[in-house]
Design an enzyme around this catalytic site. Sequence first.
Site, short mmCIF file in Angstrom:
data_model
loop_
_atom_site.label_atom_id
_atom_site.label_comp_id
_atom_site.label_asym_id
_atom_site.label_seq_id
_atom_site.Cartn_x
_atom_site.Cartn_y
_atom_site.Cartn_z
N ASP A 1 0.83 -1.20 0.00
CA ASP A 1 0.00 0.00 0.00
C ASP A 1 0.87 1.26 0.00
O ASP A 1 0.35 2.38 -0.06
CB ASP A 1 -1.01 0.00 1.14
CG ASP A 1 -0.39 -0.17 2.52
OD1 ASP A 1 0.85 -0.11 2.63
OD2 ASP A 1 -1.16 -0.37 3.49
N THR A 2 2.19 1.09 0.02
CA THR A 2 3.10 2.21 -0.22
C THR A 2 2.89 2.80 -1.61
O THR A 2 3.38 3.90 -1.89
CB THR A 2 4.57 1.76 -0.09
OG1 THR A 2 4.74 0.49 -0.73
CG2 THR A 2 4.98 1.66 1.36
N ASP B 1 -0.70 -6.37 -0.11
CA ASP B 1 -1.09 -5.67 1.11
C ASP B 1 -2.61 -5.55 1.20
O ASP B 1 -3.27 -5.18 0.21
CB ASP B 1 -0.51 -4.26 1.10
CG ASP B 1 0.53 -4.05 2.18
OD1 ASP B 1 0.49 -4.76 3.20
OD2 ASP B 1 1.40 -3.18 2.00
N LYS C 1 -0.82 -9.60 3.21
CA LYS C 1 -0.14 -9.06 4.38
C LYS C 1 -1.11 -8.22 5.20
O LYS C 1 -1.86 -7.40 4.64
CB LYS C 1 1.07 -8.21 3.99
CG LYS C 1 1.85 -7.69 5.21
CD LYS C 1 3.16 -7.04 4.83
CE LYS C 1 2.97 -5.67 4.22
NZ LYS C 1 2.38 -4.69 5.19
N GLU D 1 -1.54 -6.01 8.99
CA GLU D 1 -0.87 -5.35 10.11
C GLU D 1 -1.55 -5.69 11.43
O GLU D 1 -2.78 -5.83 11.49
CB GLU D 1 -0.87 -3.83 9.90
CG GLU D 1 -0.10 -3.37 8.66
CD GLU D 1 -0.11 -1.86 8.50
OE1 GLU D 1 -0.61 -1.17 9.40
OE2 GLU D 1 0.38 -1.38 7.46
N GLU E 1 8.93 -3.73 11.15
CA GLU E 1 9.28 -2.39 10.64
C GLU E 1 9.61 -1.44 11.78
O GLU E 1 8.85 -1.32 12.75
CB GLU E 1 8.12 -1.82 9.81
CG GLU E 1 8.43 -0.45 9.22
CD GLU E 1 7.43 0.01 8.18
OE1 GLU E 1 7.60 1.13 7.67
OE2 GLU E 1 6.49 -0.75 7.89
#
Length: 283
Positions: free
Chosen positions: A47-48, A86, A116, A118, A185
Site C-alpha cells: 500500500d506504499t 497488502d 499481508k 498489520e 518495521e
Amino acid sequence: MKGQRLSTNDIVTMKRRGERIAMLTAYDYTSAQMVDAAGVHMILVGDTVGMVVQGQDTTLPVTLDQIVYHSQMVARGAQRALLVGDMPFMTYQVNVEDALRNSARLMTEGKVGAVKIEGGVAIAPTIERLVNVGIPVCGHLGFTPQSTHAMGGPRIQGKEPSAAASLVADAKALEAAGAFAIVLELVPASVAQEISQRVSIPTIGIGAGPHCDGEVQVFHDLFGLYTDFKPRHTRRYLNVAQDVVTAARQFVRDVSEGTFPGAEQTSDIGPEAKERFRALLTA
C-alpha cells in the site's frame, strides 16, 4: 527452481536452512519483471503505492480495487517470486467476514500467493481464520503504517522494555495463528533479533537491523525514484530520478533545437509515391 513460483513453504524452508530472504515492492508489470529477473524471493504489492506512485501523504487512502489492479500487473510481470498483496486500511479490521471476502478477492483477482495484514495479538484470530480456509498470511509488526496517526508518524517501536516484550508476544501470537512470515518495521535491532530467534517463521526486516531472516525495501526508495525523502533504513543503489531529469532535459533541448527526431527515427514514402500523393492533392 527456475520457472516455478516460490511458495510460502519455500520461504519458511529458507529460514530453516539459514538462507536470507530478499523482498522488494513492485507496483506494475515492468518493475515486477526487473526485480523478478534479479532473483528476489518475494515481491510485495504494497500500500506504499499510495505514497510513491500516487503522491499521498500516507498509505491510508489506498483502496482494495487499487491493490487488486496493481497486483494483476505485477502477477503478469513476475514469474518466480512469491507475490504478497497488502490488505489496505479497514479491509480486514471490521470483522472476519470482511477479511475473508477481501483477502479472497485479492488472491483470485489480484493473483497474489499471500496477503499481508498489520497488527499483533488483537488481529491474530482473524489471521487464524484466514489461514484455516487456505489464505496464506504475512504479519506486520512494529511501526504499522495504517496506524500512523495513532503512532504519531513513522517512529521506532519497542524501545521501552515493556513495549519490546509486547512485540515478542505479538510475534508469538501471529506464529500461533498460522502466519508464514512477519514483517518487522522500525524495530530496535536487539528486539528484532530476539523475535527472530523465538519464532520458527521468517522475520522480514525494514529498519529493524541485520538480525532478521530477510529484508524488504521499497522499489522507489532503493533506486532513487522517490525524491520526497530518503528513509534512514534504505540504501540507494541507483539515483534514477536524477538520471531521468538529466535525460529529459536533453530531450527538451533536442526537440527545441530540431535535432530530434532525426533520420534514424523517421520513415517516409518513396519518391514515386510522394509524387503521386502530391498530384492527388493538386487534382
